[in-house]
Design a protein around this motif. Sequence first.
Motif, short mmCIF file in Angstrom:
data_model
loop_
_atom_site.label_atom_id
_atom_site.label_comp_id
_atom_site.label_asym_id
_atom_site.label_seq_id
_atom_site.Cartn_x
_atom_site.Cartn_y
_atom_site.Cartn_z
N LEU A 175 0.83 -1.21 0.00
CA LEU A 175 0.00 0.00 0.00
C LEU A 175 0.86 1.26 0.00
O LEU A 175 0.54 2.24 -0.69
N VAL A 176 1.96 1.25 0.76
CA VAL A 176 2.88 2.39 0.75
C VAL A 176 3.52 2.53 -0.63
O VAL A 176 3.66 3.63 -1.17
N HIS A 177 3.89 1.41 -1.22
CA HIS A 177 4.52 1.45 -2.54
C HIS A 177 3.57 1.93 -3.62
O HIS A 177 4.00 2.55 -4.60
N GLU A 178 2.28 1.67 -3.45
CA GLU A 178 1.29 2.17 -4.42
C GLU A 178 1.30 3.69 -4.45
O GLU A 178 1.25 4.31 -5.51
N VAL A 179 1.37 4.30 -3.27
CA VAL A 179 1.42 5.75 -3.19
C VAL A 179 2.77 6.28 -3.67
O VAL A 179 2.85 7.27 -4.40
#
Length: 209
Positions: A97-101
Amino acid sequence: MVKDMTVFVRASKGKAMAPSYLGGRLPLSSNLGRFLREKLSGALNPKASEKELKFLHPLLINQEERSHIPKEDEFLVEMIKNREGYHLFMYPFEGRLVHEVMAALIAYRISKLAPISFSMAMNDYGFELFSDKEIPLNEDNLEKILTRENLMVDVISSINSAEMARRKFRDIAVISGMVVQNFPGQQRSNKALQSSAGLIFKVLEDYDP
């Protein structure tokens, strides 16, 4: 059918439905991400006590020879070109989820250097930006791309430009009942759900009480 401890199945005439679980989308915690970076930092030591690291040692040596094994205070960035196009890989080890942002943020900042569009992919360990054009990234401007300056402004701009908010809103709309996911005897496609959720999102976005 399930009876006692036995599962009875029969060949399906339609397409098989692969089950998915929300547990597969849980991100790495910050503590687990830090632990993985620590272990990876010392993974080249052949005397490592963990049998898993001993087993992976030849693979990690190969990675070090071809690219690099990042230390605890390092951030690995890789760029390659193949017949498909140009690929940029970054490995924060902070969860999907952090990598998506982060992928949207980095893509947005690079696009301010030159007009370019990206396809994005991510997992728990890093993310990829892909383009058919050469990615204008080098050692000189990498620090500028990764700076904390104007971070939240760029994050918000990148989310809007990548329409991530619209995609996430679809899940919210389905859960809250604003969008009907299934009709009797019929299941709506993801495209139809996204279209309906997009209309509601637009109405809410333009609403001015």
